[in-house]
Structure formats: structure tokens, C-alpha cells
Design a protein around this motif. Structure first.
Motif, PDB file in Angstrom:
ATOM      1  N   PRO A 259       2.058   1.004  -5.972  1.00 36.65           N
ATOM      2  CA  PRO A 259       1.357   0.063  -5.088  1.00 36.65           C
ATOM      3  C   PRO A 259       1.367  -1.367  -5.639  1.00 36.65           C
ATOM      4  O   PRO A 259       0.926  -2.289  -4.975  1.00 36.65           O
ATOM      5  CB  PRO A 259      -0.066   0.625  -5.024  1.00 36.65           C
ATOM      6  N   MET A 260       1.869  -1.525  -6.846  1.00 40.61           N
ATOM      7  CA  MET A 260       1.999  -2.855  -7.440  1.00 40.61           C
ATOM      8  C   MET A 260       3.364  -2.904  -8.094  1.00 40.61           C
ATOM      9  O   MET A 260       3.777  -1.937  -8.725  1.00 40.61           O
ATOM     10  CB  MET A 260       0.907  -3.050  -8.493  1.00 40.61           C
ATOM     11  N   PHE A 261       4.078  -4.006  -7.884  1.00 35.57           N
ATOM     12  CA  PHE A 261       5.352  -4.140  -8.566  1.00 35.57           C
ATOM     13  C   PHE A 261       5.668  -5.615  -8.761  1.00 35.57           C
ATOM     14  O   PHE A 261       4.858  -6.472  -8.417  1.00 35.57           O
ATOM     15  CB  PHE A 261       6.469  -3.409  -7.812  1.00 35.57           C
ATOM     16  N   PHE A 262       6.824  -5.882  -9.349  1.00 34.60           N
ATOM     17  CA  PHE A 262       7.169  -7.263  -9.693  1.00 34.60           C
ATOM     18  C   PHE A 262       8.411  -7.692  -8.933  1.00 34.60           C
ATOM     19  O   PHE A 262       9.336  -6.919  -8.767  1.00 34.60           O
ATOM     20  CB  PHE A 262       7.398  -7.392 -11.199  1.00 34.60           C
TER      21      PHE A 262
ATOM     22  N   ILE B 157      -5.254   4.076  -4.323  1.00 39.87           N
ATOM     23  CA  ILE B 157      -5.483   5.030  -5.397  1.00 39.87           C
ATOM     24  C   ILE B 157      -6.969   5.340  -5.409  1.00 39.87           C
ATOM     25  O   ILE B 157      -7.795   4.417  -5.407  1.00 39.87           O
ATOM     26  CB  ILE B 157      -5.040   4.454  -6.758  1.00 39.87           C
ATOM     27  N   GLU B 158      -7.299   6.605  -5.385  1.00 42.72           N
ATOM     28  CA  GLU B 158      -8.695   6.999  -5.262  1.00 42.72           C
ATOM     29  C   GLU B 158      -9.545   6.354  -6.349  1.00 42.72           C
ATOM     30  O   GLU B 158      -9.215   6.410  -7.533  1.00 42.72           O
ATOM     31  CB  GLU B 158      -8.802   8.522  -5.358  1.00 42.72           C
TER      32      GLU B 158
ATOM     33  N   ARG C 247       0.819  -1.213   0.000  1.00 42.93           N
ATOM     34  CA  ARG C 247       0.000   0.000   0.000  1.00 42.93           C
ATOM     35  C   ARG C 247       0.851   1.260   0.000  1.00 42.93           C
ATOM     36  O   ARG C 247       0.834   2.027   0.953  1.00 42.93           O
ATOM     37  CB  ARG C 247      -0.945  -0.022   1.201  1.00 42.93           C
ATOM     38  N   ASP C 248       1.570   1.504  -1.060  1.00 46.18           N
ATOM     39  CA  ASP C 248       2.343   2.742  -1.193  1.00 46.18           C
ATOM     40  C   ASP C 248       1.630   3.655  -2.179  1.00 46.18           C
ATOM     41  O   ASP C 248       1.154   3.201  -3.211  1.00 46.18           O
ATOM     42  CB  ASP C 248       3.743   2.434  -1.736  1.00 46.18           C
ATOM     43  N   THR C 249       1.601   4.929  -1.863  1.00 47.23           N
ATOM     44  CA  THR C 249       1.050   5.902  -2.802  1.00 47.23           C
ATOM     45  C   THR C 249       2.039   6.034  -3.972  1.00 47.23           C
ATOM     46  O   THR C 249       3.240   6.129  -3.732  1.00 47.23           O
ATOM     47  CB  THR C 249       0.883   7.264  -2.108  1.00 47.23           C
TER      48      THR C 249
END
Lengths: 367, 685
Positions: free
Chosen positions: A233-236, B428-429, A224-226
Motif C-alpha cells: 500500500p506504500m511504495f516509491f 491494513i487492519e 490502497r492495495d492489500t
């Protein structure tokens, strides 16, 4: 020539043929002069070549006056025949020589004109539809998979939405560990977690395959990173695992070092530092010598000469126990690293959000 | 965590330079991010692993340094102080929640004079980034950074009833903390209270009411141990992160409570004057039980391959504070020091020995291999797929797995159309839903490109889509393949294309990919789908008839929602299903021995008759020696009525026995022609 007209002597006949030839050929003689030849364009030259072919046939062909004169050798006195033969030959040779000269010259001219006209601009683009490109994450994932398959590893894959057991419990992550908090981990409304690391696949793989096992698991993970230039918030990630009898940290070091040499070049040096991860003990972070500056210090390695790449260690006995493997008999190592991070390093991305924006101008920079 | 080099040198007599220390500490697991000069001191920024709260102090780091250098830790000498009275006669401590507060010690210093700290103390604190306040507050802060025990000083006279109660906050209880903010508390938060009210948030921050001020004369020094989870929970909830909370939530040393307090009291008496009570009130309802770990020296070699002499192992462990009853045996026990909350089994001791022997001393070798490597079963097909689509001009995209809710797309057959998985805590909003289709993500990417002036776009993505969980089961996660195409059929290195892309470009690329994967050709049939424009929509089926997805032109309603002003073609299918479909078998057939004769036929028929129908009609006729039928082209417009089109086919006639004569071919072809004309009510053109 009609039957009624008094026949010319063969000698006169030859002379007449020659004279007629000389008159007809006069307008073609200019083609032997390079300056005059150059003035003839391709169309003129082709037309003249055709006309000239007729002239040649008329004067040197089977039905030419010369040919007729040759046939009338019978009317020449026997003792004069050698001289007559000589005469015919000398005229014929001279005529043929001149014709061939003009012909060759015209032909060459036409060929040159044609060649010039048909020349192409070889720098024009080759004819092909626009090519598409693989995503840089795929490029790296495939390279990583190729290296590990060559080292005897199986590629594994599994779910992206997971239970707490696979994402935390089995990985020896304590109940109150901050990683479990909904601040750091995405949860579905049913209470399942979006996997925060592909270590979950280690657990599935050991359950499926048992031990000994050698595998890597590349895949999507979520935290949960902005989004910002260095976070998504998504990576590999790619996670590796090797469990067998007698596996030691020396094997961990050897394997990671071999991988990094194959990935970043044979001069790559790897460094291991003690660290802490709940799922390994002893634990180590690994750095590798900067591929850009070879260790002398640059922007990429923040002047340290080293680039931090991933975490690793000996599989924690609690993790082995969670899948029913006896840590007194088997030992193993595990390691993990971020494909996005590697991608950012290798291609010097200043903003990793580009990876998932799918701007064509970005994507087409890769293979 | 900032560490002062000068301070560290007092505790260790280190002979290493700050730079050398940086390298050596990094290699025992305390990575130093930076070394910076501060006046005549160097300051080391240490990255302390989350399981080593004992290293959040100068003594903690010093202990590691002494093991590195084979030296002795030099702890500050106790000083004699003026003492009078017993704490218990002056105040009381009551712990109502021993689970959350296993130990609490209070001691008083009376008659202090509050004022600024001496220079040396100010310098020390400033070097490590701490702001000096007054002598008493600075001393508590100093001891915290020296030994890692958070301490708090109360103005004793501000405590109602002159006593301490450790309890949970009442629902809605208020406390103004030292940072001046009013906090509303809840029942699961632990507070330090006096007879009436909360005066501090346990282990996090004191209250403003009982803060040390110029008028303070008597101080109560708190030294305690609070439950890590309780402190973490409260700090998170209130959005607080303090020097104290950081240590308590990772785990403080409950055996060090009294020693740290004594050190603090000594310094107060020395620097602020005053008389200390003779003892502390020490309420310790849950005494520490030390752990004993059995250890076999051979495990060091077994796990790390390091050859370390047992004497050296004992030196390292003893230096780190472990007590061992070592005799030259195969197995011995080590008692874990109270500050090492991270050690409870043999492997932990192996790590201690390995990191102080040096990871760089461990050999580097590949393990012997007895297992062959293997890819995922469909990896090679997926690689072919990617390359085929690349060759057809499609760029590979990757989009987020969470999206805003989209209900306008028909999902792949494997997913239930209504149900979607929702996130409890999106970041994310709007991106609250796990994608059940890759289309929304790709169409967003398309919009991004169009907004940047790129109008010729072909993208594909391979990724999981998500169903919904039912009955507590995990949602299914089928693998999908999605393609989108819009704009012109661009050629490499050319600015302008001859034509715009259409349905058949997407279809052709997909068919090429299926060929590259050596799967049986797909079958397409007209269909309707809610996101596709009527009349330009196809259902995609595997050769065995299983429907796996759809292809077509994006419906006007969807396109306008994305503000697309040019036709967009989209395809989505269940890739897992495609990959598990029938392979294309390869079997050699002999080359023809006799020549073929080709005959074309043009039929004028209704537009509604599909090419597939005509082709199968030809095949089903079973006309002798008719070997093949292929489309030459179709034609509409001009002098053809609007509901009709002309279809030209090429037929191949060939025999395996002999060369066919013209009349034979003619006879067969006219037979086929009249049959087709009749079947479809067509005219010949």
C-alpha cells in the motif's frame, strides 16, 4: 695469573689462550650442525646465545688472554716478532671465524624460531565493527538522482498528504475517475489524500520555479492495495518533468533511453508504446530490453525480451494551464516509474513485502 | 478483452498473422498480453486503455487494424427480415431520468423459437471465453462483442403492462438479478422497470423474472445509452462487474444504439425465427452533439518531431472515423466520431497520428540543456548521515507511514503531542493513523527480527512524520531521524562480541553522523520522557540550544508491551531542524611551538555531578596555560561508596611563549585541583 708466578712466554701465552678457548667453545660447536641445532628450542637458543656472547667476550674481548698476549709482544725477540705476529693472527683468525660461524648459526636459528612463533593466520577476519547497509530503495534513489543531476535536472520533494488539487485536479484527472475513489486512494478524516503519485511535485515545482523547468521527484506514494508478494500500500516512485520551448517526444525518448542506459548498461534498448494517462497527451509506456537475457527471453521478462517499466508522455495542455503555463508557447514531457519495481527486477525479489519488513538478514544483502 | 482472430479477419481481410498482429497492435497502443490457440482460431488478449471503450469490440479493434494495413473495414451486410407492426402500438418507453439515460430504444421480435445457437455462433463465443446460453441471449452477447453495444432481451410477456419505464429505484426496492442474487436497491440507482417493478439494473444486469426462457415467444430488445458515472457507482456499490457495465461506465456510443439493435434483430429473425416490428421506439432526450476539433498539421512535428505528410495525417484520421474538411491549409477541422469519447483537443489528434505513424519512427535525442542540475539542499548531508550510521553498524530501514495508534511515545518538539492524523479508509487492519513518530514502526521491525532469532539489531530510518490538520490546513510533515539499538556490539565476521550495546553506542553513532555532516556538535542533558527509562534519558539539543529530540533506554512498560527481554536504546530527532542548525566552522589554528605538559587528576565525587559540569568548571576556571581537558575514565564500585564515583581527567598545560617549567605547571595544576575539590565537595584520589 699473579705477579709472582713465573711469566709464560708470549708464545706459550697464545697457545694457552687458544687451548682455553677450544675447551670453552666445545659445547657450542654443536650449533653448527643443523640437526643438533634443530633440537634447540627458542628459549635454549636464546640462553645459549647469551652464554656464547660471554664466551666470546672472555676469549676475544679487550680483557682476554689473547689480548694480553698481544700486548706482551715487547718481550719477544725483535727478529721473532714477525713470526709471533703471524702466530697471533692465525689463532685469532681461526677463533673469530669459528665464533662467527656459531653466532650466525644461532642467530639464524633464533630468528627462524621467532618468525615461526610469531606467524599469523592472515585469513582471520579484519578488525572492524559490523557495517550497516543502506536500504535498497535508497541505493536506487541515489543512483537515479545522480544520473538526472548529471543530465541537468533538479531534485524536488514535497508533501505526502495532499489536497485533491495537487493529487488530481491539476493533473487533469477527471472528477469521476476511479483513481479518486476511496477504494484506490487513502483519505484522511479531514478529506486530504495520501499522494498516489509524485506527479504532485511537478505541480508544486512549476508553481515554485516557473518554466523552463527540469526536475525529478523521487518519493513515497500510497495506493490502497492489500499487501501481497507484488503489492504494497506504500511504495516509491520517481517522476520526471521537462518543460521548455520546443520540447518534443524525441527529447522524451532520448532522455528516458539515456537514463536507462546509465542505469542498466550501455546496451540497453528502450521501446515506446502508445498508452493512456490523463496527465499526458500523447502518452507512451516504455519498456527496456531485458538486462538479464539481453532480449532473448527469460523468467524476468516473462520470455518477451522486454521489461515494462513506466509511463510517460507529453505534458497535457490542461496540466500546463493549471499552473499558468501557455501550452502554445511551452511544451514538455513527463515520465514516471516505480523504484520498488525496479528494485524487485534488479535484485530478483520474489516478494516485495520484504522491502518494508526490515529483516536484518534482508537488509545486509545490500551495499 | 479477448479478440478472435478469425472474426477479426472477416472484418478486415487482414493479411497479418496473429503474431504479427500482436506486434502491430501493441505498437499502436493496444498491448496484446497473449495469443492463444482455440480450435482453429487464435485468440488475442488485448489490454484496452481505459479511455478507449470503442476498442472493447471486434469492430473497434478491426478499425485500428485497417488503418495499420491501409485497408477498408468490412462491416456485416444488413439482411432483410420479416417485419410487421409498429413498436409504439405494442409497447411504450418512458424515461424519467434523462440525465442518467440519454437514450433508450426498444424493438420487438415476436414468435421466436428459443433453442441452442448454431455451431458457428457457439464457437465464436467460446473462443472469446463466453458461455453459450440460448440463441437469443447468445445473439445479444455476440453483437456486444461485435460492435461494443450492450443489449438486453426481455421476455416481453413477463413485462407487466407491456411497457418500459426507466427510473431511479425506490428506496429499498428489491430485484433478483440474472445471477440469482437478491439485490436491495437505493434511490440513486437507475433501473429498467415495467408498470410495477424493476426488471433490470440499467446497464449492468437483467432481472431473473423477465429472463428469456424456453417458453419465451416474444422478446423486447433493449439498446440504450446510460450515464457512465451512474453505472459505475451502482456497479461498485453492488460489487458487480459485467460485460455491459464495463462498457457503459467507460462510455458507449450513443449514436450506434439503433444500428446495433437492428443487427441484433436481424440475427434473431435469422437464427430464432420470428417477425420484427418495423421500427424501434427510440426515446432520445439528449441527442449527441459531435465535437469538432481544430487541427494544425504543424503541431504533429511540434510535439512529436515526426515529419508526417498531411495526406497521411488525413488518411489516418479518416480511417479512424474522423470526418475532415481538409484542404491544403495550415489549419483544418476534424469531426470526432461518436465512439471516440477520448478525443476533444488538438493534442489528442496528434497522438492518433503519432501512434499510427509509429512511435518507433520518432527520433531519440537529449534536449539542449541550459539549466544546471541540482540536488535537494540537504541531500549531501543526508548521504553523509546514512553512510556514517552505516559505518557505525546501523542498517537503514523503511517502514509504513501508517501505524496503529501509539500514545506512549514522546514526539519530536515540532509536533503537537495529542493530535494525530487519522485515515478514513485504512487497508491494513489497525494501521489507521499517520505516524507521528518513526519509533513504533522501527520497534515493530525489531520485534520481527527478534522473533526470527536475530538479537543484535541496529536500525535507523529517515522519514516524514505527521501532525494533524487544524482549520482545514494540511498537517505538518517534519522529517525525522530515528535510531534503535539492542544486543551486542557485533564485529564483522565474528560470531561473538565482547560486550553489549548501551546508551553510549547510540550517542556515539549520532555524534559521528553529526561530524560527517559537518554540523556543530550536539549537546546532551539528562531529562525525562515517557517512553524512556528514568535515569537513562537525554534531551538532544543543537549547539545553539534548540531541543530537537530524545535519546535513551526504552522504558520497561514500553519494552514489555513489545515483549522485548533485552535493553533497547532509542533515539528520535527532528532531522529538518538538525540539518538547519549551525554548521561546524573550519578555521586553521597554528601548531604549538612549545611542548605540552599533561597532568591527570582523579576526583571522588557524587554520582549526580555530570561530566559536563566538571568540564565546564575546568574551562571556566580560566587557569593560565591550561589548554585542554579530557576524560580519562570513570570508576565506581569496589571500595567506592555507592553514591559516589571517581572521575579521572587529563589536563594539558602549554604556553605559546616558552616551555613551561615544572614548578609553574605544578602551581597551576594545584590551583585548579583545589578549586575543583571545593566546587564539587570532592576528594582527591
Amino acid at each position: 695469573m699473579t705477579e709472582n708466578q713465573p711469566a709464560l712466554t708470549p708464545e706459550r701465552q697464545v697457545e694457552a689462550a687458544r687451548k682455553a678457548f677450544d675447551e670453552d667453545i666445545e659445547r657450542f660447536v654443536r650449533f653448527c650442525d643443523p640437526a643438533q641445532l634443530a633440537q634447540a628450542d627458542l628459549e635454549t637458543a636464546v640462553a645459549e646465545e647469551r652464554a656464547f656472547a660471554e664466551v666470546r667476550a672472555r676469549h676475544l674481548g679487550k680483557k682476554s688472554e689473547l689480548a694480553a698476549a698481544k700486548k706482551s709482544i715487547g718481550r719477544v725477540a725483535a727478529d721473532m716478532r714477525p713470526a709471533f705476529g703471524q702466530l697471533v693472527r692465525s689463532h685469532e683468525e681461526a677463533m673469530v671465524q669459528q665464533v662467527e660461524l656459531i653466532e650466525a648459526s644461532l642467530k639464524e636459528h633464533i630468528e627462524a624460531q621467532r618468525t615461526a612463533r610469531e606467524s599469523i593466520d592472515v585469513t582471520m577476519p579484519g578488525r572492524r565493527p559490523r557495517s550497516g547497509h543502506r536500504h535498497p530503495i535508497t541505493l536506487l534513489r541515489e543512483r537515479i538522482e545522480d544520473i538526472f543531476v548529471a543530465l541537468g535536472y533538479a531534485i524536488e520533494d514535497d508533501r505526502e498528504i495532499e489536497t485533491d488539487f495537487y493529487n488530481f485536479d491539476a493533473l487533469n484527472i477527471p472528477d469521476h475517475h476511479p483513481a479518486r475513489a476511496s477504494q484506490d486512494t487513502f483519505y484522511t478524516t479531514e478529506g486530504f489524500a495520501l499522494r498516489t503519485q509524485t506527479s504532485t511535485v511537478q505541480i508544486h515545482a512549476m508553481q515554485r520555479r516557473g518554466v523552463p523547468v527540469r526536475m525529478i521527484a523521487p518519493g513515497r506514494v500510497f495506493r490502497r492495495d492489500t499487501p501481497d508478494p507484488t503489492h504494497n500500500p506504500m511504495f516509491f516512485q520517481v517522476e520526471g518533468l521537462c518543460v521548455d520551448r520546443g520540447i518534443t517526444m524525441a527529447h522524451l525518448k532520448g532522455t528516458v533511453a539515456e537514463f536507462l542506459r546509465r542505469m542498466f548498461g550501455p546496451d540497453t534498448v528502450t521501446r515506446f508504446r502508445p498508452s493512456y494517462f490523463p496527465f499526458t497527451e500523447p502518452s507512451a509506456e516504455f519498456d527496456f530490453s531485458c538486462f538479464k537475457c539481453k532480449g532473448s527471453g527469460c523468467r524476468i521478462c516473462k520470455n518477451s525480451g522486454w521489461i515494462e517499466l513506466g509511463g510517460s508522455g507529453m505534458v497535457h495542455p490542461n496540466v500546463l494551464r493549471a499552473v499558468g503555463v501557455d501550452p502554445q508557447v511551452y511544451s514538455g514531457f513527463a515520465f514516471g516509474l516505480g523504484i520498488d519495481r525496479m528494485c524487485a527486477l534488479m535484485y530478483e525479489l520474489d516478494d516485495i513485502r520484504l522491502l518494508f519488513e526490515n529483516d536484518v538478514r534482508f537488509l545486509e544483502q545490500f551495499e | 478483452m479477448l479478440i478472435s482472430y478469425n472474426w477479426l479477419r472477416e472484418l478486415t481481410n487482414t493479411s497479418l498473422s496473429p503474431q504479427k498482429l500482436r506486434d502491430r497492435l501493441t505498437m499502436v497502443g493496444l498491448a496484446i498480453d497473449a495469443v492463444e490457440m482455440h480450435a482453429d482460431d487464435s485468440v488475442l488478449d488485448v489490454e484496452v486503455p481505459s479511455n478507449r471503450p470503442d476498442c472493447l469490440s471486434h469492430v473497434g479493434i478491426a478499425r485500428e487494424v485497417t488503418v495499420i494495413e491501409r485497408k477498408e473495414l468490412v462491416l456485416p451486410e444488413p439482411r432483410s427480415v420479416k417485419m410487421a407492426g409498429r413498436s409504439a402500438d405494442l409497447t411504450s418507453v418512458e424515461i424519467k431520468d434523462p440525465d442518467l439515460c440519454p437514450r433508450y430504444a426498444a424493438r420487438l421480435v415476436r414468435g421466436v423459437k428459443i433453442g441452442p445457437s448454431p455451431d458457428w455462433l457457439v464457437k465464436r463465443l467460446e473462443a472469446i471465453g463466453q458461455r453459450p446460453i440460448n440463441n437469443v441471449a447468445d445473439i445479444t452477447n455476440y453483437v456486444l462483442h461485435e460492435v461494443g453495444q450492450p443489449l438486453h432481451a426481455f421476455d416481453f410477456h413477463r413485462l407487466s403492462g407491456r411497457r418500459i419505464v426507466v427510473r431511479r429505484a425506490a428506496h429499498g426496492e428489491k430485484l433478483r438479478t440474472l445471477d440469482g442474487l437478491d439485490r436491495e436497491l437505493s434511490e440513486d440507482m437507475l433501473v429498467i422497470a415495467d408498470a410495477e417493478k424493476a426488471v433490470a439494473l440499467a446497464g449492468i444486469m437483467g432481472g431473473e423474472d423477465s429472463e428469456i426462457s424456453d417458453r419465451t415467444t416474444d422478446v423486447l430488445i433493449e439498446s440504450a445509452y446510460f450515464d457512465p458515472n451512474s453505472v459505475r457507482r451502482t456497479a461498485r456499490r453492488l460489487g458487480m462487474d459485467t460485460e455491459a457495465s464495463r462498457r457503459f461506465e467507460r462510455g458507449a456510443d450513443r449514436e450506434h444504439v439503433l444500428r446495433a439493435q437492428a443487427r441484433c434483430v436481424e440475427l434473431i429473425c435469422e437464427l430464432a425465427g420470428g417477425v420484427a416490428t418495423e421500427d424501434a421506439i427510440d426515446v432520445y432526450p439528449q441527442p449527441f452533439v459531435s465535437r469538432v476539433v481544430e487541427f494544425r498539421p504543424e503541431r504533429v512535428k511540434g510535439l512529436t518531431s515526426l515529419n508526417v505528410k498531411t495526406d497521411e495525417m488525413v488518411r489516418i484520421l479518416t480511417g479512424l472515423g474522423f470526418k475532415s474538411d481538409y484542404f491544403p491549409l495550415e489549419k483544418f477541422t476534424a469531426e470526432v466520431p461518436s465512439w471516440r469519447i477520448d478525443v476533444d483537443q488538438e493534442e489528442d489528434l496528434v497522438e492518433e497520428i503519432a501512434r499510427h505513424s509509429g512511435y518507433d519512427q520518432i527520433a531519440s535525442e537529449l534536449p539542449p540543456s541550459n539549466i544546471p542540475g541540482e540536488y535537494q539542499p540537504t541531500e549531501m548531508k543526508q548521504r553523509s548521515l546514512r553512510r556514517a550510521l552505516n559505518a557505525c553498524g546501523y542498517d537503514e530501514a523503511i517502514t509504513f507511514s501508517f501505524i496503529t495508534r501509539e500514545e506512549q511515545f514522546e514526539l519530536i518538539p515540532a509536533l503537537n503531542a495529542e493530535a494525530q492524523t487519522e485515515l478514513k479508509n485504512p487497508i491494513i487492519e489497525g494501521a489507521t493513523w499517520m505516524r507521528s513518530s518513526l519509533l513504533p514502526g522501527l520497534l515493530n521491525s525489531l520485534r520481527h527480527n527478534l522473533n526470527h532469532g536475530i538479537r543484535d539489531v541496529r536500525l535507523f530510518e529517515i522519514g516524514r512524520v505527521f501532525g494533524v490538520s487544524s482549520d482545514g490546513e494540511l498537517p505538518e510533515e517534519p522529517l525525522a531521524l530515528t535510531m534503535i539499538a539492542t544486543g551486542a556490539a557485533v564485529e564483522e565476521n565474528k560470531a561473538q562480541a565482547d560486550r553489549e550495546l548501551d546508551f553510549f553506542d547510540v550517542k556515539g553513532a549520532l555524534e559521528a553522523a553529526v561530524d560527517w555532516m559537518n554540523l556543530s556538535p550536539l549537546v546532551f542533558a539528562g531529562t525525562t520522557a515517557k517512553h524512556l527509562r528514568a535515569g537513562q534519558a537525554a534531551v538532544i539539543k543543537r549547539a545553539d540550544g534548540v531541543a530537537i529530540g530524545t535519546l535513551g533506554r526504552l522504558a520497561e512498560a514500553v519494552a514489555s508491551a513489545y515483549k522485548f527481554r533485552q535493553p533497547v536504546y532509542v533515539m528520535e530527532l527532528d532531522l529538518g531542524s538538525l540539518l538547519s542548525g549551525p554548521e561546524r566552522g573550519i578555521q586553521y589554528s597554528p601548531l604549538p611551538r612549545y611542548p605540552s605538559v599533561m597532568r591527570d587528576i582523579s576526583l571522588l565525587l557524587n554520582r549526580t555531578v555530570a561530566l559536563d559540569e566538571i568540564l565546564s568548571a575546568v574551562r571556566n576556571q580560566g587557569v593560565a596555560d591550561c589548554r585542554n581537558v579530557m576524560l580519562v575514565g570513570t570508576f565506581a564500585g569496589a571500595n567506592i561508596p555507592p553514591d559516589k564515583r571517581s572521575v579521572t581527567l587529563r589536563l594539558e598545560y602549554r604556553s605559546d611563549e616558552r616551555t613551561l617549567r615544572d614548578e609553574e605547571v605544578e602551581e597551576r595544576h594545584s590551583q585548579l585541583t583545589s578549586s575543583l575539590l571545593q566546587t564539587f565537595g570532592a576528594e582527591q584520589r
